[in-house]
Design a protein around this motif. Structure first.
Motif, mmCIF file in Angstrom:
data_model
loop_
_atom_site.group_PDB
_atom_site.id
_atom_site.type_symbol
_atom_site.label_atom_id
_atom_site.label_comp_id
_atom_site.label_asym_id
_atom_site.label_seq_id
_atom_site.Cartn_x
_atom_site.Cartn_y
_atom_site.Cartn_z
ATOM 1 N N MET A 113 -0.416 -7.132 -13.236
ATOM 2 C CA MET A 113 0.359 -7.215 -12.007
ATOM 3 C C MET A 113 0.702 -8.673 -11.683
ATOM 4 O O MET A 113 -0.035 -9.586 -12.043
ATOM 5 N N SER A 114 1.847 -8.843 -11.029
ATOM 6 C CA SER A 114 2.233 -10.184 -10.633
ATOM 7 C C SER A 114 1.401 -10.623 -9.440
ATOM 8 O O SER A 114 0.624 -9.859 -8.882
ATOM 9 N N ALA A 115 1.601 -11.874 -9.035
ATOM 10 C CA ALA A 115 0.825 -12.395 -7.919
ATOM 11 C C ALA A 115 1.143 -11.676 -6.620
ATOM 12 O O ALA A 115 0.380 -11.725 -5.670
ATOM 13 N N LEU A 116 2.297 -11.028 -6.557
ATOM 14 C CA LEU A 116 2.710 -10.397 -5.320
ATOM 15 C C LEU A 116 2.726 -8.879 -5.433
ATOM 16 O O LEU A 116 3.489 -8.208 -4.750
ATOM 17 N N ALA A 117 1.915 -8.321 -6.309
ATOM 18 C CA ALA A 117 1.879 -6.867 -6.426
ATOM 19 C C ALA A 117 0.526 -6.429 -6.944
ATOM 20 O O ALA A 117 -0.063 -7.065 -7.802
ATOM 21 N N ALA A 118 0.030 -5.343 -6.410
ATOM 22 C CA ALA A 118 -1.213 -4.740 -6.889
ATOM 23 C C ALA A 118 -1.002 -3.239 -6.925
ATOM 24 O O ALA A 118 -0.338 -2.677 -6.047
ATOM 25 N N PRO A 119 -1.540 -2.559 -7.921
ATOM 26 C CA PRO A 119 -1.320 -1.111 -8.008
ATOM 27 C C PRO A 119 -1.881 -0.397 -6.790
ATOM 28 O O PRO A 119 -2.903 -0.791 -6.235
ATOM 29 N N LEU A 120 -1.210 0.663 -6.375
ATOM 30 C CA LEU A 120 -1.701 1.437 -5.244
ATOM 31 C C LEU A 120 -3.029 2.085 -5.593
ATOM 32 O O LEU A 120 -3.225 2.580 -6.699
ATOM 33 N N GLU A 121 -3.930 2.105 -4.630
ATOM 34 C CA GLU A 121 -5.251 2.673 -4.850
ATOM 35 C C GLU A 121 -5.172 4.188 -5.025
ATOM 36 O O GLU A 121 -4.320 4.857 -4.467
ATOM 37 N N ARG A 122 -6.099 4.680 -5.800
ATOM 38 C CA ARG A 122 -6.227 6.115 -6.005
ATOM 39 C C ARG A 122 -6.549 6.804 -4.681
ATOM 40 O O ARG A 122 -7.323 6.283 -3.868
ATOM 41 N N GLY A 123 -5.982 7.962 -4.467
ATOM 42 C CA GLY A 123 -6.249 8.710 -3.250
ATOM 43 C C GLY A 123 -4.986 9.317 -2.686
ATOM 44 O O GLY A 123 -4.062 9.661 -3.416
ATOM 45 N N VAL A 124 -4.924 9.416 -1.373
ATOM 46 C CA VAL A 124 -3.790 10.038 -0.688
ATOM 47 C C VAL A 124 -2.985 8.974 0.047
ATOM 48 O O VAL A 124 -3.535 8.167 0.796
ATOM 49 N N TRP A 125 -1.686 8.995 -0.191
ATOM 50 C CA TRP A 125 -0.726 8.165 0.533
ATOM 51 C C TRP A 125 0.172 9.124 1.304
ATOM 52 O O TRP A 125 0.917 9.904 0.712
ATOM 53 N N GLY A 126 0.060 9.098 2.618
ATOM 54 C CA GLY A 126 0.682 10.116 3.446
ATOM 55 C C GLY A 126 2.141 9.846 3.754
ATOM 56 O O GLY A 126 2.498 8.777 4.259
ATOM 57 N N ILE A 127 2.993 10.815 3.444
ATOM 58 C CA ILE A 127 4.399 10.729 3.808
ATOM 59 C C ILE A 127 4.550 11.074 5.291
ATOM 60 O O ILE A 127 4.111 12.134 5.746
ATOM 61 N N LEU A 128 5.161 10.195 6.041
ATOM 62 C CA LEU A 128 5.314 10.369 7.481
ATOM 63 C C LEU A 128 6.629 11.061 7.810
ATOM 64 O O LEU A 128 7.693 10.674 7.314
ATOM 65 N N ALA A 129 6.558 12.083 8.647
ATOM 66 C CA ALA A 129 7.764 12.612 9.278
ATOM 67 C C ALA A 129 8.160 11.669 10.410
ATOM 68 O O ALA A 129 7.314 10.969 10.970
ATOM 69 N N THR A 182 12.679 -8.932 -6.898
ATOM 70 C CA THR A 182 12.995 -10.358 -6.830
ATOM 71 C C THR A 182 13.445 -10.753 -5.428
ATOM 72 O O THR A 182 13.047 -11.803 -4.897
ATOM 73 N N ALA A 183 14.252 -9.902 -4.805
ATOM 74 C CA ALA A 183 14.779 -10.222 -3.480
ATOM 75 C C ALA A 183 13.721 -10.106 -2.393
ATOM 76 O O ALA A 183 13.739 -10.868 -1.420
ATOM 77 N N SER A 184 12.809 -9.170 -2.553
ATOM 78 C CA SER A 184 11.847 -8.898 -1.484
ATOM 79 C C SER A 184 10.475 -9.515 -1.702
ATOM 80 O O SER A 184 9.741 -9.763 -0.742
ATOM 81 N N GLY A 185 10.099 -9.740 -2.963
ATOM 82 C CA GLY A 185 8.752 -10.202 -3.269
ATOM 83 C C GLY A 185 7.714 -9.112 -3.179
ATOM 84 O O GLY A 185 6.512 -9.372 -3.289
ATOM 85 N N ALA A 186 8.137 -7.878 -2.971
ATOM 86 C CA ALA A 186 7.202 -6.767 -2.789
ATOM 87 C C ALA A 186 7.070 -5.953 -4.067
ATOM 88 O O ALA A 186 7.946 -5.966 -4.940
ATOM 89 N N GLY A 187 5.959 -5.236 -4.184
ATOM 90 C CA GLY A 187 5.803 -4.294 -5.268
ATOM 91 C C GLY A 187 6.782 -3.140 -5.104
ATOM 92 O O GLY A 187 7.322 -2.899 -4.031
ATOM 93 N N ILE A 188 6.990 -2.414 -6.194
ATOM 94 C CA ILE A 188 7.955 -1.331 -6.205
ATOM 95 C C ILE A 188 7.259 -0.016 -6.535
ATOM 96 O O ILE A 188 6.524 0.082 -7.521
#
Length: 317
Positions: A1-17, A143-149
């Motif tokens: 991973m780059s300095a500005l990204a880390a893999p999402l942790e295992r588990g549940v990522w909740g989609i918000l209505a 590149t534009a945001s510096g955020a992970g994808i």
């Protein structure tokens, strides 16, 4: 991973209505309450402005308000946030990413974009089945945001179908891809192919209906919504503790409600109605062309919820 990204942790990522008031405006208090629900039940983080968040039906002002509310609430609860980019147009995608980053920086400063920080990624829908063009789009957003994808493969929303092996090969060299959300049906073989072909964690979606088999195929958890997210969290934890048998025992009793909730064309209206009855949302309002909860299903839903509430204590403990 780059300095500005880390893999999402295992588990549940909740989609918000996205909740609405009776006058059609966004209900920020209910939105914050929904984030709090995911935090209370042990989710790793939340996803704002996804397809189920009706992000494509919000204007720019509303998108910024939703993003800011979710980020502020999640920061208080130590939850990560992924922000959905709801357009396939290149320039509009970059504009939405810039707005999300600006909101995160205003709340948490540059720490928001550090590995494991508040803003964990931008969710980008696959806009093309051509590998070079896809790689270019993902690279441009990062590149534009510096955020992970977070790469979302959801043909029903995007209209784009890409082979899972091609997607894996495209994502594999991109170290700042923090996750792949696999929603191209059938999802189980797609997840097996993706997990074999790239290092990024892969998450299932689609209301968790195939969650047991998705975990068995290598998924890192669920990136989805469900009106009882406690059950999603319990299922992933059960799989980690005792494999498929544990996941099956944890999730199978909830499948009738999950299937009921995931009815084509009605899923959003049903989920909002359940969350309203749980006291999380003040109304179950949706925006056209989404369909509101049909009153003809009231009796069936009441029976499902009586069953769900009867087993809720065992899930919470």
């Amino acid at each position: 991973m780059s300095a500005l990204a880390a893999p999402l942790e295992r588990g549940v990522w909740g989609i918000l209505a996205t909740p609405f008031n009776d006058d059609g405006s966004v209900d920020m208090a209910s939105l914050a309450g929904q984030v709090a629900l995911f935090g209370r039940v042990g989710a790793r983080g939340v996803v704002a402005l996804g397809v189920f968040g009706e992000g494509a039906r919000l204007d720019d002002v509303e998108r910024r308000l939703v993003t800011t509310t979710v980020l502020r609430t999640a920061q208080e609860l130590d939850l990560g946030v992924v922000v959905g980019l709801t357009t396939l147009d290149r320039e509009a995608t970059l504009s939405q990413a810039d707005a999300a980053v600006s909101s995160a920086l205003a709340i948490a400063g540059h720490a928001a974009l550090r590995p494991g920080g508040l803003l964990r990624g931008m969710m980008v829908q696959v806009p093309t089945d051509e590998p070079d063009a896809l790689s270019e789009r993902l690279t441009a957003v990062h590149t534009a945001s510096g955020a992970g994808i977070v790469v979302q493969d959801y043909p029903r929303s995007s209209g784009v179908t890409i082979d899972a092996a091609t997607l894996a090969a495209t994502v594999a060299p991109l170290p700042w891809v923090v996750a792949v959300k696999a929603e191209s049906t059938p999802t189980v073989p797609a997840i097996a192919t993706l997990t074999a072909g790239c290092d990024a964690p892969v998450f299932g979606g689609l209301g968790g209906v195939a969650l047991i088999d998705e975990l068995g195929a290598g998924a890192s958890g669920a990136m989805t919504g469900f009106s009882y997210p406690e059950a999603l969290v319990a299922t992933v934890r059960a799989y980690d503790a005792s494999g498929l048998s544990g996941a099956r025992s944890a999730w199978a009793p909830w499948l009738p409600l999950a299937v009921f909730e995931q009815q084509e064309g009605l899923a959003l209206g049903i989920r909002k109605e359940v969350l309203r009855r749980r006291g999380v949302l003040r109304t179950a309002a949706v925006r056209a062309p989404a369909a509101a909860f049909p009153s003809v299903l009231d009796g069936l839903l009441t029976a499902h919820l009586a069953d769900a509430d009867g087993r809720l204590g065992s899930v919470e403990h």
